[in-house]
Design a protein around this motif. Structure first.
Motif, short mmCIF file in Angstrom:
data_model
loop_
_atom_site.label_atom_id
_atom_site.label_comp_id
_atom_site.label_asym_id
_atom_site.label_seq_id
_atom_site.Cartn_x
_atom_site.Cartn_y
_atom_site.Cartn_z
N GLN A 279 11.54 -2.21 -23.15
CA GLN A 279 11.60 -3.66 -22.18
C GLN A 279 13.32 -2.47 -22.47
OE1 GLN A 279 11.47 -6.16 -23.93
NE2 GLN A 279 8.65 -5.76 -23.90
N VAL A 280 13.89 -2.08 -20.84
CA VAL A 280 14.43 -1.41 -19.88
C VAL A 280 15.32 -1.20 -19.38
CG1 VAL A 280 15.23 1.58 -20.35
CG2 VAL A 280 13.02 0.49 -21.25
N ARG A 281 17.06 -2.25 -19.39
CA ARG A 281 17.48 -2.36 -17.81
C ARG A 281 18.92 -1.40 -17.97
NH1 ARG A 281 21.11 -7.79 -18.26
NH2 ARG A 281 22.80 -7.58 -16.78
N ILE A 282 19.02 -1.50 -16.70
CA ILE A 282 19.74 -0.65 -16.37
C ILE A 282 21.24 -1.28 -16.01
CG2 ILE A 282 18.98 -0.36 -13.74
CD1 ILE A 282 19.70 2.93 -14.17
N ASP A 283 22.03 -0.97 -15.66
CA ASP A 283 23.26 -1.82 -15.50
C ASP A 283 24.08 -1.41 -14.80
OD1 ASP A 283 22.81 -4.50 -15.24
OD2 ASP A 283 22.73 -4.19 -17.67
N ARG B 169 28.07 -0.08 -11.19
CA ARG B 169 28.10 -0.35 -9.79
C ARG B 169 28.25 1.02 -9.29
NH1 ARG B 169 32.44 -0.95 -6.66
NH2 ARG B 169 32.05 -2.51 -5.40
N LEU B 170 27.23 1.54 -8.49
CA LEU B 170 27.04 3.32 -8.10
C LEU B 170 28.35 2.72 -7.30
CD1 LEU B 170 23.75 4.35 -7.93
CD2 LEU B 170 25.95 4.83 -9.82
N VAL B 171 29.09 3.78 -6.12
CA VAL B 171 30.42 3.81 -5.56
C VAL B 171 29.90 5.30 -4.67
CG1 VAL B 171 32.47 3.36 -4.85
CG2 VAL B 171 31.47 1.33 -6.47
N PRO B 172 29.52 5.87 -3.88
CA PRO B 172 29.45 6.77 -3.51
C PRO B 172 31.11 7.68 -3.46
CG PRO B 172 28.56 5.64 -1.98
CD PRO B 172 29.56 4.04 -2.96
N GLY B 173 30.92 9.27 -4.02
CA GLY B 173 31.97 9.62 -4.24
C GLY B 173 33.21 10.08 -5.46
N VAL B 174 32.93 8.45 -6.25
CA VAL B 174 33.57 8.63 -7.37
C VAL B 174 32.80 8.42 -8.48
CG1 VAL B 174 35.95 7.78 -5.54
CG2 VAL B 174 34.04 6.43 -7.08
N PRO B 175 33.77 8.42 -9.73
CA PRO B 175 32.82 8.93 -10.92
C PRO B 175 32.27 6.80 -11.41
CG PRO B 175 34.57 10.33 -11.97
CD PRO B 175 34.83 9.28 -9.98
N SER B 176 30.91 7.12 -11.59
CA SER B 176 30.61 5.65 -11.85
C SER B 176 29.96 5.24 -13.46
CB SER B 176 29.52 5.02 -10.64
OG SER B 176 30.52 4.92 -9.30
N ALA B 177 29.98 4.56 -13.92
CA ALA B 177 29.64 4.15 -14.92
C ALA B 177 28.47 3.30 -15.30
CB ALA B 177 30.57 3.24 -16.14
N VAL B 178 27.14 3.85 -16.18
CA VAL B 178 26.16 3.56 -16.26
C VAL B 178 25.57 3.46 -17.66
CG1 VAL B 178 23.39 3.56 -15.88
CG2 VAL B 178 25.17 4.71 -13.63
N TYR B 179 24.73 2.27 -17.63
CA TYR B 179 23.89 1.80 -18.79
C TYR B 179 23.00 1.47 -18.59
CZ TYR B 179 29.92 0.75 -18.95
OH TYR B 179 31.06 0.81 -18.73
N THR B 180 22.54 1.69 -19.85
CA THR B 180 20.70 1.47 -19.80
C THR B 180 20.52 0.72 -21.37
OG1 THR B 180 20.20 3.64 -20.96
CG2 THR B 180 20.14 3.41 -18.43
N THR B 181 19.58 -0.20 -21.55
CA THR B 181 19.02 -0.77 -22.78
C THR B 181 18.04 -0.68 -23.25
OG1 THR B 181 21.54 -2.54 -22.01
CG2 THR B 181 20.64 -2.74 -24.13
N VAL B 182 17.56 -0.38 -24.21
CA VAL B 182 15.73 -0.04 -24.85
C VAL B 182 15.93 -1.73 -25.56
CG1 VAL B 182 14.27 0.58 -25.78
CG2 VAL B 182 15.93 1.95 -23.74
N GLY B 183 14.78 -1.72 -25.22
CA GLY B 183 14.41 -3.40 -26.45
C GLY B 183 13.07 -3.22 -26.51
N ARG B 184 11.92 -3.95 -27.58
CA ARG B 184 10.76 -3.99 -27.81
C ARG B 184 10.77 -5.18 -28.28
NH1 ARG B 184 7.85 0.18 -32.53
NH2 ARG B 184 5.89 0.15 -31.40
N TRP B 185 9.24 -5.53 -27.36
CA TRP B 185 9.16 -7.15 -27.84
C TRP B 185 10.29 -7.95 -28.20
CZ3 TRP B 185 4.52 -5.79 -27.23
CH2 TRP B 185 3.97 -4.56 -27.90
N GLY B 186 11.32 -7.86 -26.85
CA GLY B 186 12.22 -8.56 -26.45
C GLY B 186 13.53 -8.95 -27.85
N GLN B 187 13.08 -7.55 -28.70
CA GLN B 187 14.15 -7.34 -29.53
C GLN B 187 14.85 -6.31 -28.97
OE1 GLN B 187 15.55 -10.27 -31.18
NE2 GLN B 187 13.88 -10.88 -30.74
N PRO B 188 16.37 -6.08 -29.30
CA PRO B 188 17.13 -5.07 -29.59
C PRO B 188 17.00 -3.56 -29.90
CG PRO B 188 18.74 -6.60 -28.71
CD PRO B 188 17.51 -6.96 -30.05
#
Length: 312
Positions: free
Chosen positions: A207-211, A213-232
């Protein structure tokens, strides 16, 4: 040796709530034991010393990338643009200078978007923003780049060459490729965020999640998280110079958006997870397609996301 991704309180909270996270979806090429259909190739050392001809000034950094095959006096020139569906072949191309001659001198990227020492990155995605391929071609003495290649479905595909010609600016040039046949559009899973929506979806048990806040024209932090069978997953392996490779294109015109990892370059024995931090700057409001490549237990997978900017 363990290398932790430093995300502060975000990571601590994320590990607690991971099992309830919504995620995104399908893997192009999956997480099987074998390589993806168009397998990335190791960079061939030894670039020729010939310098490119003088080029025009570089593009405005705020301009969308990959919308043209020519910029700053350089042109992306494929040997052929038509390919059979599911027919393994070699994609060959050159970068020519303002005099029309092939460029044979390129600099390595200074950041972690490429593999160490890599001088050319090739991305290919279908015009409906499906089927992303992230490839590493090698260059011959005459300036011709080659990479094993396969288009898995009919349609028009967009190829991007991302590189730094010696003495010139960093560029991302784009051109269309064609796979004749009956076109079947791809229906994307509902994985839009900002505001969050959707539910967790498994990709071969991942399972992969993305979190963020994209704001046009300025640097935006993006985080992805990977899990397997419900565990990180805490044993992500290095790939493409980081613990994950995130690329993005804008829906509609397929403008290419660079995404930078926010971790130090790992050693081959380093492991990290479940979260991976990135930063990016999208040029306009709208909707973007993000593709995360990751590696775990010797297998690679690709998760896709449909992401809208804040307020969209």
């Amino acid at each position: 040796m363990q290398t932790a991704v430093r995300l502060g309180s975000y990571l601590a909270v994320l590990c607690v709530v991971f099992g309830a996270a919504w995620g995104a979806g399908s893997a192009f090429g999956g997480s099987g034991d074998g390589p993806a259909p168009a397998a990335a190739q190791a960079h061939e050392p030894g670039m020729a010393a010939m310098a490119p001809p003088p080029a025009a000034a570089g593009p405005d950094p705020a301009d969308p990338l990959g919308l043209s095959a020519t910029a700053a006096g350089y042109t992306f020139v494929p040997t052929t643009t038509s390919f059979g569906v599911n027919s393994p072949t070699t994609f060959s191309f050159r970068i020519t200078g303002s005099d029309g001659a092939p460029v044979t001198a390129f600099d390595a990227a200074p950041d972690q978007e490429f593999r160490p020492g890599e001088r050319m990155n090739l991305l290919v995605v279908r015009r409906d923003a499906a089927g992303m391929q992230d490839l590493s071609p090698t260059m011959g003495p005459d300036g011709t780049w080659n990479v094993p290649f396969l288009l898995p479905a009919a349609g028009v595909w967009r190829a991007y060459a991302d590189f730094i010609p010696t003495g010139g600016p960093r560029l991302a040039l784009g051109t269309d490729l064609f796979a004749p046949g009956e076109f079947a559009p791809f229906t994307f899973p509902d994985s839009r965020i900002f505001p969050p929506a959707g539910a967790p979806a498994a990709v071969d048990g991942y399972q992969v999640r993305i979190d963020g806040r994209l704001v046009p024209g300025v640097p935006s932090a993006v985080y992805t998280t990977v899990g397997r069978w419900g565990q990180p997953v805490t044993e992500l392996e290095p790939t493409r110079g980081g613990f994950g490779r995130l690329v993005a294109v804008r829906e509609g015109d397929l403008a290419y958006v660079r995404v930078r990892p926010e971790t130090t370059r790992p050693l081959p024995t380093d492991r990290a997870g479940p979260a991976i931090a990135f930063s990016t700057e999208v040029p306009t409001a709208g909707t973007y397609r993000f593709f995360l490549g990751y590696r775990h237990e010797g297998r690679t997978g690709t998760a896709e996301f449909t992401v809208s900017t804040a307020g969209s």
